[in-house]
Design a protein around this motif. Structure first.
Motif, mmCIF file in Angstrom:
data_model
loop_
_atom_site.group_PDB
_atom_site.id
_atom_site.type_symbol
_atom_site.label_atom_id
_atom_site.label_comp_id
_atom_site.label_asym_id
_atom_site.label_seq_id
_atom_site.Cartn_x
_atom_site.Cartn_y
_atom_site.Cartn_z
ATOM 1 N N PRO A 59 -3.986 -11.764 0.100
ATOM 2 C CA PRO A 59 -3.182 -11.313 1.025
ATOM 3 C C PRO A 59 -3.496 -9.442 1.834
ATOM 4 C CG PRO A 59 -2.490 -10.769 -1.522
ATOM 5 C CD PRO A 59 -3.829 -11.419 -1.457
ATOM 6 N N VAL A 60 -2.652 -9.263 2.647
ATOM 7 C CA VAL A 60 -3.059 -7.690 2.933
ATOM 8 C C VAL A 60 -2.282 -6.538 1.832
ATOM 9 C CG1 VAL A 60 -2.869 -8.286 5.550
ATOM 10 C CG2 VAL A 60 -0.909 -7.226 4.537
ATOM 11 N N PRO A 61 -3.417 -5.638 1.705
ATOM 12 C CA PRO A 61 -2.534 -4.833 0.662
ATOM 13 C C PRO A 61 -1.814 -3.503 1.018
ATOM 14 C CG PRO A 61 -4.691 -3.821 1.718
ATOM 15 C CD PRO A 61 -4.575 -5.453 2.801
ATOM 16 N N TYR A 62 -0.355 -4.344 2.000
ATOM 17 C CA TYR A 62 0.249 -3.764 2.919
ATOM 18 C C TYR A 62 1.669 -3.288 2.016
ATOM 19 C CZ TYR A 62 -3.122 -2.285 5.655
ATOM 20 O OH TYR A 62 -3.942 -1.760 6.794
ATOM 21 N N ARG A 63 2.680 -3.116 1.572
ATOM 22 C CA ARG A 63 4.058 -3.292 1.469
ATOM 23 C C ARG A 63 5.107 -4.351 2.336
ATOM 24 N NH1 ARG A 63 3.296 2.904 -1.163
ATOM 25 N NH2 ARG A 63 2.802 2.027 -3.871
ATOM 26 N N THR A 64 4.697 -5.165 1.982
ATOM 27 C CA THR A 64 5.514 -5.914 2.597
ATOM 28 C C THR A 64 6.614 -7.070 2.112
ATOM 29 O OG1 THR A 64 4.410 -8.272 2.665
ATOM 30 C CG2 THR A 64 3.665 -7.248 4.209
ATOM 31 N N LYS A 65 8.225 -6.866 2.132
ATOM 32 C CA LYS A 65 9.175 -7.076 1.474
ATOM 33 C C LYS A 65 9.894 -8.395 2.026
ATOM 34 C CE LYS A 65 8.033 -3.908 -1.397
ATOM 35 N NZ LYS A 65 7.727 -4.569 -2.685
ATOM 36 N N ASP A 66 10.883 -8.880 1.495
ATOM 37 C CA ASP A 66 11.616 -9.645 2.500
ATOM 38 C C ASP A 66 12.466 -9.581 3.927
ATOM 39 O OD1 ASP A 66 11.236 -11.304 0.069
ATOM 40 O OD2 ASP A 66 12.873 -11.477 -0.833
ATOM 41 N N ASP A 67 12.826 -8.274 3.673
ATOM 42 C CA ASP A 67 12.975 -8.220 5.184
ATOM 43 C C ASP A 67 12.447 -7.821 6.042
ATOM 44 O OD1 ASP A 67 12.482 -5.353 3.896
ATOM 45 O OD2 ASP A 67 14.023 -4.425 5.115
ATOM 46 N N HIS A 68 10.855 -7.463 5.652
ATOM 47 C CA HIS A 68 9.403 -7.540 6.783
ATOM 48 C C HIS A 68 8.705 -8.293 6.073
ATOM 49 C CE1 HIS A 68 12.202 -3.727 8.073
ATOM 50 N NE2 HIS A 68 12.137 -3.883 9.134
ATOM 51 N N PRO A 69 8.550 -9.530 6.135
ATOM 52 C CA PRO A 69 7.559 -10.481 4.899
ATOM 53 C C PRO A 69 6.006 -10.412 5.927
ATOM 54 C CG PRO A 69 9.099 -11.711 6.619
ATOM 55 C CD PRO A 69 9.335 -10.482 7.186
#
Length: 352
Positions: free
Chosen positions: A239-249
């Motif tokens: 993965p990339v080391p960024y804080r992606t979430k369900d609303d911004h996957p």
């Protein structure tokens, strides 16, 4: 200097393999690559810088030195008007990787050739498919001639393009690692689910299949679990080391609520992602989870740093060459509890 080298498959049979990706962002961050065009000219313009970056990631725990030829394909070189440098760039990136791999003090690192999404693949256009095939064919041929251990084919959001990449790698009788970049639709753009795409790629002969890039740990892990369930062979997660979430996957549309300046692009991607990093401890926790569900080939992609790779490697039970420099707060002036600090750090701690 290391004298022996196991194959990728032998290392996978023995345990987890760590692979550092993300050279594109790292080279831009170090000031040797232009954001926007994102072409790895550093392999020709600043080879010592590329070698040091290879070295930094390898000593941080990467079992693989991935030749930096991401975006070094004919279409990208045509766009920047340097198509004549295509072959020299590819060969230089691989040769530099081989030089660094031999420096490993314990076991010579693996060297991987690299091909990737072309951004010109059109499922409705046979001519584009042939163009993509020829682009992959020449890059894999150069990888074969330069003596890589395997080829990493990555960041595909069309299943059929990934299949073409795999076919060209197998045509040269090289082991293949094939990973998908899944966009916000949560499926491949030609309709397959990521797990079905990976199952088919594995059955067609890929040694390792899985996912890389676009998604951080939180929005990649559910897919990795499904891929692991559907695939009998080895599975990769990078993965990339960024804080992606369900609303911004994906990291393509991550917002930064604290940003008060004008950004040159509509989103924080690609040059304003800095406040949205996971820290190394969060990434280490993800690596433990990935290993626990049976992910065999683990790493990080765009945005990764050597310190992050080292944390990921150590979380899977591996000691990196540079683990000697891993954090140790026992002698820190503020946090240390070592007897030698008695008498002065308590005051700092109470007033910090």
């Amino acid at each position: 200097m290391a004298t022996s080298k196991r194959t990728l498959e032998e290392r996978l049979q023995a345990g987890t393999v760590i692979c550092a990706e993300g050279y594109l962002f790292e080279m831009e961050r170090r000031g040797y690559l232009q954001a926007g065009s994102f072409v790895p000219e550093v392999a020709l313009d600043n080879p010592d810088v590329l070698k040091q970056t290879y070295r930094d990631f390898m000593l941080a725990g990467s079992d693989v030195v991935l030749a930096f030829t991401y975006n070094a394909h004919r279409e990208k070189m045509r766009i920047i008007g340097k198509e004549d440098l295509l072959e020299p760039l590819n060969r230089s990136a691989i040769r530099l990787a081989k030089e660094v791999a031999k420096e490993h003090p314990e076991e010579e690192a693996l060297v991987a050739g690299n091909i990737s999404n072309t951004n010109i693949f059109d499922p409705e256009d046979p001519a584009s498919k042939e163009q993509v095939r020829q682009m992959f064919r020449e890059m894999v041929q150069w990888s074969k001639e330069e003596g890589v251990d395997f080829v990493n084919a990555e960041t595909f959001y069309y299943h059929e393009e990934a299949v073409i990449a795999l076919e060209e790698i197998l045509r040269q009788d090289l082991p293949a690692v094939v990973t998908l970049g899944v966009m916000g639709e949560n499926k491949m753009r030609d309709g397959l689910s990521p797990e079905e795409s990976c199952r088919l790629l594995s059955e067609k002969g890929a040694l390792v299949v899985g996912m890389n890039c676009f998604r951080g740990p939180d929005t990649m892990q559910p897919f990795l679990e499904r891929i692991r369930h559907h695939v009998d062979g080895y599975v990769a997660g990078l993965p990339v080391p960024y804080r992606t979430k369900d609303d911004h996957p994906t990291f393509f549309n991550l917002p930064d609520s604290g940003c008060s300046c004008h950004l040159p692009t509509e989103t924080t991607f690609p040059t304003s992602l800095d406040p949205l990093y996971h820290n190394r401890y969060e990434l280490a926790e993800w690596a433990k989870e990935a290993k626990a569900i049976g992910i065999n080939y683990i790493g990080l992609c765009c945005g990764a740093s050597p310190a992050m790779i080292r944390a990921v490697a150590e979380a899977t039970g591996k000691e990196a060459v540079n683990s000697t420099y891993s954090p140790d707060m026992t002698k820190h002036f503020l946090f240390g509890k070592d007897d030698s600090l008695k008498g002065h750090n308590q005051d700092y701690r109470s007033k910090a």
